[in-house]
Design a protein around this motif. Structure first.
Motif, PDB file in Angstrom:
ATOM      1  N   UNK A   1      -1.825 -14.658   2.295  1.00 14.23           N
ATOM      2  CA  UNK A   1      -1.363 -13.440   1.636  1.00 14.23           C
ATOM      3  C   UNK A   1      -2.501 -12.590   1.112  1.00 14.23           C
ATOM      4  N   UNK A   2      -3.461 -13.216   0.444  1.00 12.47           N
ATOM      5  CA  UNK A   2      -4.597 -12.453  -0.107  1.00 12.47           C
ATOM      6  C   UNK A   2      -5.421 -11.832   1.012  1.00 12.47           C
ATOM      7  N   UNK A   3      -5.623 -12.614   2.063  1.00  9.20           N
ATOM      8  CA  UNK A   3      -6.420 -12.093   3.177  1.00  9.20           C
ATOM      9  C   UNK A   3      -5.745 -10.882   3.810  1.00  9.20           C
ATOM     10  N   UNK A   4      -4.463 -10.984   4.121  1.00 12.99           N
ATOM     11  CA  UNK A   4      -3.783  -9.887   4.796  1.00 12.99           C
ATOM     12  C   UNK A   4      -3.646  -8.664   3.898  1.00 12.99           C
ATOM     13  N   UNK A   5      -3.380  -8.882   2.620  1.00  8.36           N
ATOM     14  CA  UNK A   5      -3.229  -7.729   1.714  1.00  8.36           C
ATOM     15  C   UNK A   5      -4.577  -7.044   1.466  1.00  8.36           C
ATOM     16  N   UNK A   6      -5.618  -7.840   1.292  1.00 12.19           N
ATOM     17  CA  UNK A   6      -6.941  -7.236   1.125  1.00 12.19           C
ATOM     18  C   UNK A   6      -7.397  -6.568   2.422  1.00 12.19           C
ATOM     19  N   UNK A   7      -6.978  -7.137   3.535  1.00 14.17           N
ATOM     20  CA  UNK A   7      -7.300  -6.536   4.825  1.00 14.17           C
ATOM     21  C   UNK A   7      -6.670  -5.152   4.936  1.00 14.17           C
ATOM     22  N   UNK A   8      -5.411  -5.023   4.521  1.00 19.96           N
ATOM     23  CA  UNK A   8      -4.756  -3.717   4.540  1.00 19.96           C
ATOM     24  C   UNK A   8      -5.531  -2.716   3.703  1.00 19.96           C
ATOM     25  N   UNK A   9      -5.915  -3.129   2.503  1.00 21.86           N
ATOM     26  CA  UNK A   9      -6.664  -2.213   1.634  1.00 21.86           C
ATOM     27  C   UNK A   9      -8.010  -1.832   2.259  1.00 21.86           C
ATOM     28  N   UNK A  10      -8.645  -2.798   2.932  1.00 23.16           N
ATOM     29  CA  UNK A  10      -9.949  -2.533   3.527  1.00 23.16           C
ATOM     30  C   UNK A  10      -9.858  -1.560   4.699  1.00 23.16           C
ATOM     31  N   UNK A  11      -8.830  -1.711   5.525  1.00 24.20           N
ATOM     32  CA  UNK A  11      -8.734  -0.860   6.721  1.00 24.20           C
ATOM     33  C   UNK A  11      -8.131   0.506   6.415  1.00 24.20           C
ATOM     34  N   UNK A  12      -7.753   0.704   5.160  1.00 27.31           N
ATOM     35  CA  UNK A  12      -7.219   2.017   4.750  1.00 27.31           C
ATOM     36  C   UNK A  12      -7.996   2.564   3.552  1.00 27.31           C
ATOM     37  N   UNK A  13      -9.265   2.182   3.424  1.00 30.47           N
ATOM     38  CA  UNK A  13     -10.085   2.619   2.291  1.00 30.47           C
ATOM     39  C   UNK A  13     -10.407   4.103   2.399  1.00 30.47           C
ATOM     40  N   UNK A  14     -10.050   4.895   1.382  1.00 32.82           N
ATOM     41  CA  UNK A  14     -10.383   6.321   1.416  1.00 32.82           C
ATOM     42  C   UNK A  14     -11.892   6.534   1.537  1.00 32.82           C
ATOM     43  N   UNK A  15     -12.277   7.505   2.338  1.00 33.85           N
ATOM     44  CA  UNK A  15     -13.681   7.814   2.506  1.00 33.85           C
ATOM     45  C   UNK A  15     -14.376   7.021   3.595  1.00 33.85           C
ATOM     46  N   UNK A  16     -13.667   6.046   4.171  1.00 34.12           N
ATOM     47  CA  UNK A  16     -14.221   5.265   5.268  1.00 34.12           C
ATOM     48  C   UNK A  16     -13.319   5.418   6.492  1.00 34.12           C
ATOM     49  N   UNK A  17     -13.866   5.159   7.686  1.00 39.87           N
ATOM     50  CA  UNK A  17     -13.014   5.246   8.877  1.00 39.87           C
ATOM     51  C   UNK A  17     -11.843   4.272   8.762  1.00 39.87           C
ATOM     52  N   UNK A  18     -10.695   4.656   9.264  1.00 40.37           N
ATOM     53  CA  UNK A  18      -9.542   3.757   9.259  1.00 40.37           C
ATOM     54  C   UNK A  18      -9.748   2.673  10.306  1.00 40.37           C
TER      55      UNK A  18
END
Length: 210
Positions: free
Chosen positions: A87-104
């Motif tokens: 759960x932590x990995x997938x949720x943090x992964x979502x936040x990482x791949x949608x970080x504002x200011x960085x490529x999606x």
């Protein structure tokens, strides 16, 4: 002691971060040496001298990306249960791949998409890194079985492949413009299929108060 040769006139970490951004946005095949030198603000001789070839620069970029942008993986692996790890990995992964200011999306996924036959070494390099990541999760889930946190009937490698496949899909969807909240709902659904500690062996819930 005096340093030999001319000192570099640029910050290597900053230059590598700029290379990460280019590879992330354009993929490995879609990035030329001119793209790299222009983004990094250095000449080709400086690029070769500091980082090596385009392939070597990409590998350094992926390593730095994994160390900094994917540091959450180590945190997830340290979670107290296998379910929390997933759960932590997938949720943090979502936040990482949608970080504002960085490529999606994800550099390691974007980098290998639409690769040309000439880029086979890079494709294999990325596949090996993903396999190493899956092995870390498989080891964590194997330990969970030993600890009684997962049923003995579970296959650690299959669970690791499941988590890896979901995370890759999240990255592709993010790169396609899917919103963070929508991807978190996907994680909610994906976690329904992830096993938890057998109820008969579950520890009683306790609350911690200060």
């Amino acid at each position: 002691m005096a340093q030999r040769g001319r000192p570099r006139e640029f910050d290597m970490e900053d230059a590598l971060d700029r290379a990460i951004d280019v590879f992330w946005r354009q993929g490995y095949s879609g990035t030329s040496l001119s793209d790299l030198t222009r983004a990094m603000g250095i000449s080709r001789p400086s690029l070769y001298g500091a980082f090596g070839t385009k392939e070597e620069t990409f590998k350094l970029a992926v390593e730095r990306y994994a160390r900094i942008d994917m540091a959450y993986v180590t945190t997830a692996l340290a979670a107290p249960t296998a379910y929390e790890t997933a759960g932590r990995y997938l949720r943090d992964n979502v936040d990482a791949v949608t970080t504002p200011g960085k490529p999606a999306g994800c550099l390691s996924i974007q980098g290998g998409l639409s690769a040309s036959p000439d880029d086979d070494r890079v494709v294999r390099y990325l596949a090996e890194r993903r396999a190493d990541g899956e092995a870390r999760f498989a080891a964590r889930f194997a330990q969970a079985i030993t600890d009684g946190d997962l049923p003995a009937s579970e296959n650690p490698a299959a669970l690791a492949k499941y988590v890896s496949t979901v995370s890759a899909g999240l990255a592709v969807q993010a790169a396609a413009g899917v919103a963070r909240d929508d991807l978190h709902r996907v994680v909610d659904r994906a976690l329904l299929a992830f096993p938890r500690r057998p109820e008969a062996e579950a520890l009683p819930h306790t609350s911690v108060t200060s």
